[in-house]
Design an enzyme around this catalytic site. Structure first.
Site, PDB file in Angstrom:
ATOM      1  N   LYS A  74      -4.786 -11.173  -5.834  1.00 54.16           N
ATOM      2  CA  LYS A  74      -6.026 -11.521  -5.119  1.00 54.16           C
ATOM      3  C   LYS A  74      -7.172 -10.619  -5.578  1.00 54.16           C
ATOM      4  O   LYS A  74      -6.938  -9.473  -5.994  1.00 54.16           O
ATOM      5  CB  LYS A  74      -5.833 -11.446  -3.600  1.00 54.16           C
ATOM      6  CG  LYS A  74      -5.638 -10.065  -3.073  1.00 54.16           C
ATOM      7  CD  LYS A  74      -5.710 -10.010  -1.555  1.00 54.16           C
ATOM      8  CE  LYS A  74      -5.632  -8.523  -1.177  1.00 54.16           C
ATOM      9  NZ  LYS A  74      -5.711  -8.171   0.178  1.00 54.16           N
ATOM     10  N   LYS A 116       0.817  -1.214   0.000  1.00 48.72           N
ATOM     11  CA  LYS A 116       0.000   0.000   0.000  1.00 48.72           C
ATOM     12  C   LYS A 116       0.848   1.259   0.000  1.00 48.72           C
ATOM     13  O   LYS A 116       0.437   2.293  -0.541  1.00 48.72           O
ATOM     14  CB  LYS A 116      -0.962   0.006   1.196  1.00 48.72           C
ATOM     15  CG  LYS A 116      -2.107  -0.974   1.019  1.00 48.72           C
ATOM     16  CD  LYS A 116      -3.268  -0.674   1.944  1.00 48.72           C
ATOM     17  CE  LYS A 116      -4.427  -1.613   1.649  1.00 48.72           C
ATOM     18  NZ  LYS A 116      -5.474  -1.586   2.639  1.00 48.72           N
ATOM     19  N   LYS A 165     -11.217  -5.067  -3.607  1.00 51.30           N
ATOM     20  CA  LYS A 165     -12.298  -4.085  -3.713  1.00 51.30           C
ATOM     21  C   LYS A 165     -11.897  -2.932  -4.613  1.00 51.30           C
ATOM     22  O   LYS A 165     -12.748  -2.276  -5.198  1.00 51.30           O
ATOM     23  CB  LYS A 165     -12.604  -3.507  -2.323  1.00 51.30           C
ATOM     24  CG  LYS A 165     -13.158  -4.483  -1.316  1.00 51.30           C
ATOM     25  CD  LYS A 165     -13.212  -3.807   0.056  1.00 51.30           C
ATOM     26  CE  LYS A 165     -13.644  -4.769   1.142  1.00 51.30           C
ATOM     27  NZ  LYS A 165     -13.334  -4.261   2.495  1.00 51.30           N
TER      28      LYS A 165
HETATM   29  P1  TYM Z   1     -10.981  -6.410   4.389  1.00 51.97           P
HETATM   30  O1  TYM Z   1     -12.076  -5.434   4.622  1.00 51.97           O
HETATM   31  O2  TYM Z   1      -9.951  -6.076   3.358  1.00 51.97           O
HETATM   32  O3  TYM Z   1     -11.571  -7.820   3.999  1.00 51.97           O
HETATM   33  C1  TYM Z   1     -12.590  -8.428   4.766  1.00 51.97           C
HETATM   34  C2  TYM Z   1     -12.337  -9.912   4.871  1.00 51.97           C
HETATM   35  O4  TYM Z   1     -12.287 -10.499   3.560  1.00 51.97           O
HETATM   36  C3  TYM Z   1     -11.096 -11.264   3.416  1.00 51.97           C
HETATM   37  N1  TYM Z   1     -10.647 -11.180   2.004  1.00 51.97           N
HETATM   38  C4  TYM Z   1     -10.481 -12.238   1.203  1.00 51.97           C
HETATM   39  N2  TYM Z   1     -10.641 -13.556   1.404  1.00 51.97           N
HETATM   40  C5  TYM Z   1     -10.404 -14.382   0.349  1.00 51.97           C
HETATM   41  N3  TYM Z   1     -10.013 -13.948  -0.878  1.00 51.97           N
HETATM   42  C6  TYM Z   1      -9.838 -12.625  -1.120  1.00 51.97           C
HETATM   43  N4  TYM Z   1      -9.480 -12.211  -2.331  1.00 51.97           N
HETATM   44  C7  TYM Z   1     -10.065 -11.707  -0.058  1.00 51.97           C
HETATM   45  N5  TYM Z   1     -10.002 -10.358   0.034  1.00 51.97           N
HETATM   46  C8  TYM Z   1     -10.350 -10.057   1.313  1.00 51.97           C
HETATM   47  C9  TYM Z   1     -10.103 -10.614   4.355  1.00 51.97           C
HETATM   48  O5  TYM Z   1      -9.068 -11.508   4.696  1.00 51.97           O
HETATM   49  C10 TYM Z   1     -10.986 -10.255   5.521  1.00 51.97           C
HETATM   50  O6  TYM Z   1     -11.160 -11.361   6.366  1.00 51.97           O
HETATM   51  N6  TYM Z   1      -7.761  -5.782   8.144  1.00 51.97           N
HETATM   52  C11 TYM Z   1      -9.020  -6.373   7.795  1.00 51.97           C
HETATM   53  C12 TYM Z   1     -10.192  -5.861   8.619  1.00 51.97           C
HETATM   54  C13 TYM Z   1     -10.002  -5.951  10.099  1.00 51.97           C
HETATM   55  C14 TYM Z   1     -10.092  -7.139  10.876  1.00 51.97           C
HETATM   56  C15 TYM Z   1      -9.888  -6.705  12.211  1.00 51.97           C
HETATM   57  C16 TYM Z   1     -10.320  -8.476  10.579  1.00 51.97           C
HETATM   58  C17 TYM Z   1      -9.749  -4.921  10.926  1.00 51.97           C
HETATM   59  N7  TYM Z   1      -9.677  -5.364  12.221  1.00 51.97           N
HETATM   60  C18 TYM Z   1      -9.897  -7.631  13.264  1.00 51.97           C
HETATM   61  C19 TYM Z   1     -10.338  -9.388  11.636  1.00 51.97           C
HETATM   62  C20 TYM Z   1     -10.119  -8.959  12.956  1.00 51.97           C
HETATM   63  C21 TYM Z   1      -9.324  -6.016   6.331  1.00 51.97           C
HETATM   64  O7  TYM Z   1      -8.830  -5.059   5.805  1.00 51.97           O
HETATM   65  O8  TYM Z   1     -10.279  -6.770   5.764  1.00 51.97           O
END
Ligand code: TYM
Length: 326
Positions: A192, A111, A195
């Site tokens: 991957k 990032k 969004k």
């Molecule tokens: P975020 O918002 O990017 O994504 C949400 C969840 O989706 C999963 N994910 C995927 N799984 C499979 N294939 C993909 N291509 C893919 N893209 C995203 C992510 O692994 C996530 O589980 N940092 C985290 C949010 C967060 C969080 C937390 C999660 C903040 N605090 C505490 C767990 C516990 C994030 O940016 O997710």
């Protein structure tokens, strides 16, 4: 009962990767766990956000949680910034983590792209994530594979603090799906699904119309050898389609590949289209109703109260352990 915590950023375009990697687990775990699911708006502002859009996206994600089957009677659903303990514990943990370990995070490297002036929040993002998890004495964190390194860091910080201040935190475990943990971009299966990718055909958003789902999958990048086989290294496109299909059907990728022996990529794609359309249809129907209902904000307010009650207990313990306040 073991406690589960996870979160999703309210940044729009919630996609198949988010669903198959994380949200699907949220629903499964409700049966026999105490679950807390957060909309992590404080994480979202590590990059610039339009305030009005952010407000909408918070409600969009809350409605999607419920549309996929998270039940507010069973699970807590709330917005991160409604519970001040996240930011407070985030600071305490910043004072117990090292810049070196944060600079090593692959997501930060990607990032920040080597730029000089990068927001401090992007660097400390995983520490806030650790605070989210540790604030609730979490046992299990259901996430996609891309969060593995962040979970490891959370564990390291928890163990470090426990060593200094004795039994402060529960050390959590990540939980990853077999087939859905890493869904790849349809147009470039070496990346991957995300969004933020510019090409809308790189992803299936959970609210995509049937026609868009069909178009994106039918034009997904594959390869030229024509054999349907699960081999992520040499055949990332076909393997990604097998993974998606397996995540929906529960059938192993090997069994699916065997069933398609001698058939063409078009045949596989058609079945993946049908499986995806069938799975997303009820989610879209539920979403339309929930997003418009007055109930949504009430669910979030109630969730914030319940989350805050747990968080305050942890913060009281943390303040005492660290000697903060009087
Ligand atoms: P975020 O918002 O990017 O994504 C949400 C969840 O989706 C999963 N994910 C995927 N799984 C499979 N294939 C993909 N291509 C893919 N893209 C995203 C992510 O692994 C996530 O589980 N940092 C985290 C949010 C967060 C969080 C937390 C999660 C903040 N605090 C505490 C767990 C516990 C994030 O940016 O997710």
């Amino acid at each position: 009962m073991k406690r589960v915590f996870s979160g999703v950023q309210p940044t729009g375009n919630i996609h198949l990767g988010n669903y198959l990697g994380a949200l699907k687990q949220f629903v499964e775990l409700q049966k026999d766990h105490e679950c807390i699911y957060c909309i992590v708006d404080e994480h979202a502002i590590t990059v610039p956000q339009d305030p009005k859009e952010l407000q909408q996206h918070i409600l969009d994600v809350a409605a999607l949680y419920m549309a996929v089957g998270v039940d507010p009677k069973k699970s807590i659903i709330f917005v991160q910034s409604s519970v001040s303990g996240h930011a407070e514990l985030g600071w305490v943990l910043c004072c117990n983590s090292y810049t070196g370990e944060l600079f090593r995070m692959t997501q930060f490297k990607a990032k920040s792209g080597g730029k000089e002036s990068v927001g401090t929040g992007l660097l400390t993002y995983p520490v806030l994530m650790a605070a989210d998890i540790l604030l609730y004495d979490t046992d299990v964190v259901p996430v996609g594979n891309d969060q593995k390194q962040h979970i490891e860091l959370c564990r390291d910080i928890a163990i470090r603090v426990n060593h200094k201040y004795k039994d402060t935190f529960v050390v959590p475990d990540g939980r990853f799906m077999k087939s859905g943990a890493r869904i790849m971009a349809l147009d470039d299966p070496t990346q991957k699904m995300s969004k933020s990718a510019i090409n809308v055909h790189s992803r299936i958003s959970l609210l995509d119309e049937d026609n868009k789902i069909k178009k994106s999958i039918m034009r997904a990048t594959t390869d030229s050898d024509g054999e349907i086989r699960f081999d992520p290294e040499n055949k990332p496109g076909v393997s990604n389609l097998l993974n998606i299909y397996s995540a929906f059907s529960g059938e192993s990728v090997e069994d699916i590949a065997a069933r398609f022996a001698g058939k063409g990529y078009g045949d596989l794609k058609k079945e993946v289209v049908a499986a995806t359309q069938d799975a997303l249809r009820p989610i879209k129907d539920n979403y339309a109703q929930i997003r418009e209902s007055d109930e949504l904000k009430a669910v979030l307010r109630d969730g914030a109260d319940r989350a805050n009650a747990i968080a305050e207990k942890t913060m009281k313990r943390v303040r005492e352990k660290f000697g903060l306040g009087i």
